[in-house]
Design an enzyme around this catalytic site. Structure first.
Site, PDB file in Angstrom:
ATOM      1  N   GLU A 152     -30.931  -4.822  90.532  1.00 48.89           N
ATOM      2  CA  GLU A 152     -31.508  -4.092  89.393  1.00 48.89           C
ATOM      3  C   GLU A 152     -30.749  -2.790  89.132  1.00 48.89           C
ATOM      4  OE1 GLU A 152     -33.512  -5.633  87.614  1.00 48.89           O
ATOM      5  OE2 GLU A 152     -33.823  -7.238  89.064  1.00 48.89           O
ATOM      6  N   HIS A 166     -27.739  -3.657  86.971  1.00 50.85           N
ATOM      7  CA  HIS A 166     -28.087  -3.804  85.549  1.00 50.85           C
ATOM      8  C   HIS A 166     -28.275  -2.437  84.890  1.00 50.85           C
ATOM      9  CE1 HIS A 166     -28.408  -8.079  85.363  1.00 50.85           C
ATOM     10  NE2 HIS A 166     -29.420  -8.178  86.205  1.00 50.85           N
TER      11      HIS A 166
END
Length: 662
Positions: free
Chosen positions: A467, A470
């Site tokens: 995450e 991203h």
């Protein structure tokens, strides 16, 4: 994974923990509430009472001593033998009693009797003299003609019971109940007439659809003041078709028209035309329009129009005769030889592409009203209408909530308000606060938190770096949507989610935007490769999404410099089936090879850009991942503060960051 509601894109995040992850079991199916069957007490009561009466008459007549019918000659023989004790004469019918028991042979068997009856052959004035001569002690009574009511009732009662039972069954079957209750009313349309005593929905209860409301408001005015529009030679529209995705408020708009029109409103579903017997669809259509003409001016509303209006002759193996007959009758009723003055037809569907072209032409549906997903101001209005009866905190700002819910329909927003109210009640708030709306929004858009999922330390670390990859790639890339929230708490099917919030409403997307999207999509996999020196299956959804975007850029949007503005592989739609079942191969094998190379080049270039950005910012990647491991959830402002750039991103003003290109 990631999901962007505005353009149906996923959120970047760690994928499923495993395809073989077991789901929770269903609740105990034995604890169902079974409704009580419909009471049959009145019918059973009538049957029991009739049976008791029948048995009473039967016992009454059986309790009486048997009276034997004898011949007139035998009657004279008993008189001459002096065996007559009493006799009652009523017209030509004679009933009597013998002094001693006699025997008669009936049907081959001997029967002893005392009481008897017989019929005189004719008026016999000498009969009394004969009785006095041979049976002087006999009592002779002359009676007026009378009716044997007991015998009459006894003979009619079984027939009466059968008739009453049959009438009851017929009335029950005509009563419009479920199942067999409609057996004798199959030709009726079953349309529901909305009356004035029902709760009304008005246009004030509909928000976010100004153009659709304006179109329907004109239809209401047509019915109220037809001469206002006809004085210049204009004709009132015969029909309007409400078209839009599910949940956008098509049926709600129709209910609002019913509340505003102050004219009879007939409502029916498209599936109601064909229900039990073959061949009744056309009959129900005729009956529906007959009801409309009888109540003119009125509005007829058909919900889910595609159930009865699908294109004729489409599908595998041809059309369906029964459905086509129903559609043909509907076409005739809407615009045939007979006029339907004062009857306006409203219909709603979310599949206008499967409707028959003859149904959509002017003269039948003169207007097609698009009911689309609401824009920002429309979402604000829908949230306000949905929250009318909800106790709100003073700090609740519907503009912020609406900005964070792009792409949601009216039904989704109403559900969001309800979920927020339920959450506030569950945690004990006195009013629904902004926090409750945020949690409800995350639950609807991202999925429910799965606190029961137990991850190992290694899986949690992998998810955090995924995450963080991203989020950091997006933060470093100019032109991408701002980061709204990053979390490593499992939600829905994902173990972690990175959610983006668009600055404004978008309807067109540039090539550069999709290149940035591809780069951000592959940031999670690249972060795992750089920081953990290995990759895992959690990136499968990211790779699938990136490949699909690259394919559409090449084959649909003309964004390939090699192939140019040409489309390839159009979808093959089967209208009757209602969905695409494959792609048409409209290019050569050599072109297919070029398409594959272009798709591969776009994905590889995006992966290279993500790796270059993260390699130059490994310290930020580690800092962001460690912070996620510590706090589990970060907002966009938290990330800006973490990197010391509160209120803006590095990519917005950094000159040393190379913009993503091929």
């Amino acid at each position: 994974m990631r999901f962007h509601a505005e353009d149906q894109k996923p959120h970047w995040g760690q994928g499923k923990k495993g395809e073989d992850e077991k789901r929770g079991k269903l609740g105990d199916l034995s604890k169902r509430i079974v409704p009580n069957p419909r009471s049959r007490f009145p019918l059973m009561l009538w049957i029991i009472v009739s049976f008791i009466i029948f048995m009473g008459f039967n016992l009454y007549f059986q309790s009486r001593e048997t009276r034997v019918e004898i011949s007139y000659s035998r009657f004279i023989e008993e008189i001459e033998a002096g065996n007559l004790a009493a006799v009652d004469i009523a017209d030509r019918h004679v009933e009597g009693e013998l002094a001693t028991t006699a025997t008669v042979v009936l049907s081959g068997s001997s029967i002893d009797f005392i009481q008897f009856e017989t019929w005189l052959l004719s008026d016999d004035p000498d009969l009394f003299s004969v009785i006095r001569e041979h049976s002087p002690d006999a009592v002779v009574n002359g009676l007026p003609p009378s009716t044997n009511w007991g015998g009459v009732v006894f003979s009619i009662l079984p027939l009466a019971v059968i008739v009453v039972f049959w009438v009851f069954i017929m009335r029950t079957m005509r009563g419009g109940g479920a199942g067999a209750g409609k057996a004798f009313s199959f030709g009726k349309s079953g349309a529901r007439l909305l009356t004035e005593d029902r709760p009304k929905v008005t246009f004030d209860d509909v928000a976010g659809l100004p153009e659709a409301k304006q179109e329907l408001q004109e239809i209401v005015e047509f019915l109220r003041e037809p001469m206002k529009f006809q004085r210049l030679g204009g004709k009132i529209p015969k029909g309007a078709l409400l078209v839009g995705p599910p949940g956008t408020g098509k049926t709600l708009l129709a209910r609002a028209v019913a509340g505003e029109a102050e004219v009879p409103f007939l409502s029916i579903s498209g599936s109601d035309f064909v229900e039990m017997f073959v061949g009744v669809g056309a009959s129900r259509v005729r009956d529906l329009f007959e009801q409309g003409k009888a109540n003119a001016p009125c509005i007829i509303f058909i919900d889910e129009m595609d159930a009865v209006g699908r294109m004729r002759g489409a599908g595998l193996g041809g059309g369906h005769d029964e459905r086509e007959q129903t559609l043909n009758q509907l076409l005739v009723e809407m615009d045939g030889f007979e006029s339907n003055e004062g009857v306006i037809l409203l219909a709603a569907t979310n599949r206008p592409d499967v409707l028959d072209p003859a149904l959509l032409r002017p003269g039948r549906f003169d207007r097609q009203i698009v009911v689309d997903r609401p824009e920002l101001q429309g979402r604000v209005g829908i949230l306000k209408v949905s929250a009318r009866n909800v106790t709100l905190d003073e700090k609740v700002d519907f503009k912020i909530i609406a900005r964070g819910t792009p792409g949601l329909s009216g039904a989704d927003l109403a559900n969001l308000v309800n979920e927020a109210a339920l959450r506030a009640a569950r945690v004990g708030h006195k009013a629904v606060e902004m926090e409750d709306f945020e949690e409800a929004k995350d639950k609807i858009m991202l999925g429910m938190e799965r606190k029961s999922v137990i991850l190992s330390d290694e899986e949690i670390k992998t998810t955090a770096y995924h995450e963080a990859g991203h989020a950091l790639v997006s933060w470093l890339t100019p032109g991408t949507d701002p980061i709204h929230k990053v979390t490593i708490i499992p939600r829905g099917h994902a173990l972690g989610i990175t959610h983006f919030l668009p600055v404004d409403e978008r309807h067109n997307y540039s090539r550069q935007y999709w290149l940035n999207t591809l780069t951000s999509a592959l940031g999670g996999r690249t972060a795992e490769k750089l920081a953990l020196t290995d990759i895992n299956t959690g990136s499968s959804q990211d790779i699938s999404y990136a490949t699909e975007i690259a394919r559409r850029m090449v084959c649909e949007w003309g964004m390939s410099e090699v192939l140019g503005p040409v489309t390839f592989g159009k979808e093959e739609n089967q209208i009757f089936l209602g969905r695409e079942i494959g792609r048409v191969k409209d290019h050569s094998e050599a072109t297919a090879v070029v398409i594959d190379k272009e798709i591969r080049a776009l994905v590889d270039a995006a992966s290279g850009r993500a790796e270059k950005l993260l390699s130059a910012n490994l310290d930020k990647l580690s800092l962001l991942a460690e912070t996620l491991l510590e706090r589990e959830t970060l907002t966009g402002d938290d990330i800006n503060e973490l990197f010391g750039l509160a209120g803006k991103r590095q990519g917005d003003d950094a000159e040393d960051v190379e913009p993503p290109t091929e």
